[in-house]
Design an enzyme around this catalytic site. Structure first.
Site, PDB file in Angstrom:
ATOM      1  N   GLU A   1      42.272  38.680  43.050  1.00 11.02           N
ATOM      2  CA  GLU A   1      42.980  39.884  41.935  1.00 11.02           C
ATOM      3  C   GLU A   1      41.282  40.380  41.114  1.00 11.02           C
ATOM      4  OE1 GLU A   1      44.572  37.155  39.059  1.00 11.02           O
ATOM      5  OE2 GLU A   1      46.530  36.636  39.966  1.00 11.02           O
TER       6      GLU A   1
ATOM      7  N   HIS B   1      49.210  38.679  36.652  1.00  8.36           N
ATOM      8  CA  HIS B   1      49.168  37.527  35.981  1.00  8.36           C
ATOM      9  C   HIS B   1      50.090  37.727  34.916  1.00  8.36           C
ATOM     10  CE1 HIS B   1      46.578  34.277  37.229  1.00  8.36           C
ATOM     11  NE2 HIS B   1      47.320  33.781  36.598  1.00  8.36           N
TER      12      HIS B   1
END
Length: 424
Positions: free
Chosen positions: A283, A306
């Site tokens: 990420e 997220h």
């Protein structure tokens, strides 16, 4: 209120009164845009607080952590052994999230650094997003919304379903999984779950005997597990043969739980009718960095950055919960709810006594030696609490007011002692 003090005690019959270690010199570093309520709690208590918006890479963290006493992070900053080796003054770490795998917990424990997290505060936020995505996937709503934005009018019912009467399979029936169970059942879904630990079902939910059985029986499968060696690629290519035709997958837990290539194959082949993915193996460190994934552009696939726990309510609750745990440890020594440390709950310090807090290697005879030292100095112990793990022991004692630096120095000099401090 207990305060963290630097013991200044002159030997002899007439000791000099202890002088408080100024809280303004206790440095708190909060990374990754932690909620402002956490800052306010530390600031109000007099600590020197620095707030940084983004995560830090290892080299930057090493350079910043040298003189930090309290570190607060979220999920993107990794606290490695190398960083911990350079954290000369670090007393404690707060993970302002559920997961703690971004911290080398055992290494922190060996160095006498308790780690705290927020296992409950964002439970509802994640559970609500799971339910929302289940409905959106069943109705192909994200694809329909995209088409309308592009000027396409594609009103269809084929392949769109109600969720009532469908079976939801939950992998991991913990705080979030069980909350999802309650919400799903209230909408008329049948709920089954699988967990490696025996759990009491809520409502009419029922457990199944194996992970494979759950895949075969579920219309929707949602993962709510921590990141461990056992959960890495928990869903992979071989499971495409087991999962029910036209099932939906949701992962709002950890990025490495689902093998991305297997999910891509499942979506393209039609074996999997849709998926909701909120977490990824890799990420971006900040909102300014680009994101790339093989999942991008696939049909009926909801991708979110997220945000499972990213609600105002959840972040506020997390900020308060973790900050209060850190403050309690610094101010009175309590380690209750630490994820890597012997847990001791301590009350207010009684007038006329000091509290000695010691972290030591867990070796036989340490407590005997400490009690012998106190006896030799003619001291009296009001209370004594000891809790241990395989690596360390945590000892909290309330002792006579006439014992100070001399006792502290003798305890610090013990060959198995790691850290010692006194609260006055």
């Amino acid at each position: 209120m207990q305060v963290f003090l630097d013991a200044r005690f002159r030997k002899g019959k007439n000791p000099v009164p202890m002088v408080s270690y100024p809280k303004g010199k206790i440095k708190v570093l909060l990374l990754e845009n932690i909620h402002k309520d956490a800052y306010e709690l530390f600031h109000r208590d007099g600590f020197d607080v620095t707030v940084v918006k983004d995560a830090m890479e290892e080299d930057e963290l090493i350079s910043k952590i040298t003189d930090v006493h309290v570190l607060g992070i979220r999920s993107k900053t990794n606290v490695t052994k190398k960083a911990l080796d350079n954290a000369r003054k670090l007393m404690t770490i707060g993970c302002f999230c559920i997961g703690t795998n971004q911290v080398e917990l055992e290494e922190a424990e060996k160095k006498g650094i308790p780690v705290f997290n927020a296992p409950y505060s964002n439970t509802r936020s994640v559970a609500e997003l799971v339910i929302a995505e289940i409905i959106m996937l069943a109705r192909k709503a994200s694809d329909q919304s995209r088409d309308v934005h592009l000027g396409k009018w594609n009103k269809i019912a084929k392949g769109c379903f109600e969720v009532r009467g469908k079976t939801l399979g939950i992998i991991g029936y913990g705080h979030i999984g069980s909350q999802v169970s309650v919400l799903a059942e209230s909408m008329g879904m049948r709920v089954i779950f699988y967990d490696i630990i025996s759990k009491l079902p809520l409502g009419n939910a029922s457990s199944v005997s194996s992970y494979e059985e759950l895949l075969q029986k579920s219309d929707f499968v949602t993962f709510h597990v921590p990141e461990t060696d056992e959960t890495k690629n928990l869903f992979r290519q071989e499971h495409l043969k087991l999962i029910k035709n036209g099932a939906y997958l949701l992962n709002l837990s950890r990025g490495k739980v689902i093998e991305i290539e297997a999910l891509v194959e499942g979506i393209k082949s039609g074996k999997i009718a849709g998926a909701g993915v909120d977490v990824f193996p890799e990420e971006p460190k900040s909102n300014d960095d680009p994101f790339h994934s093989p999942l991008q552009g696939l049909p009926n696939l909801i991708l979110t950055p997220h945000i499972g726990g990213s609600t105002e309510e959840a972040q506020k609750n997390i900020g308060t919960e973790v900050a209060e745990k850190l403050l309690k440890f610094v101010n009175n020594g309590s380690t209750t709810f630490s994820v890597n440390f012997p847990n001791i709950e301590l009350g207010n310090l009684k007038e006329g006594y000091h509290r000695i807090l010691n972290i030591h290697q867990n070796q036989p005879g340490f407590l005997r030696d400490i009690n012998s030292i106190i006896s030799e100095l003619g001291g009296n112990i009001l209370t004594q609490n000891l809790s241990t793990s395989s690596n360390i022991g945590y000892l909290a004692m309330e002792i006579d007011k006439n014992l100070g630096d001399e006792l502290k120095d003798k305890i610090k000099a013990h060959k198995h002692s790691l850290r010692t401090r006194i609260l006055y």
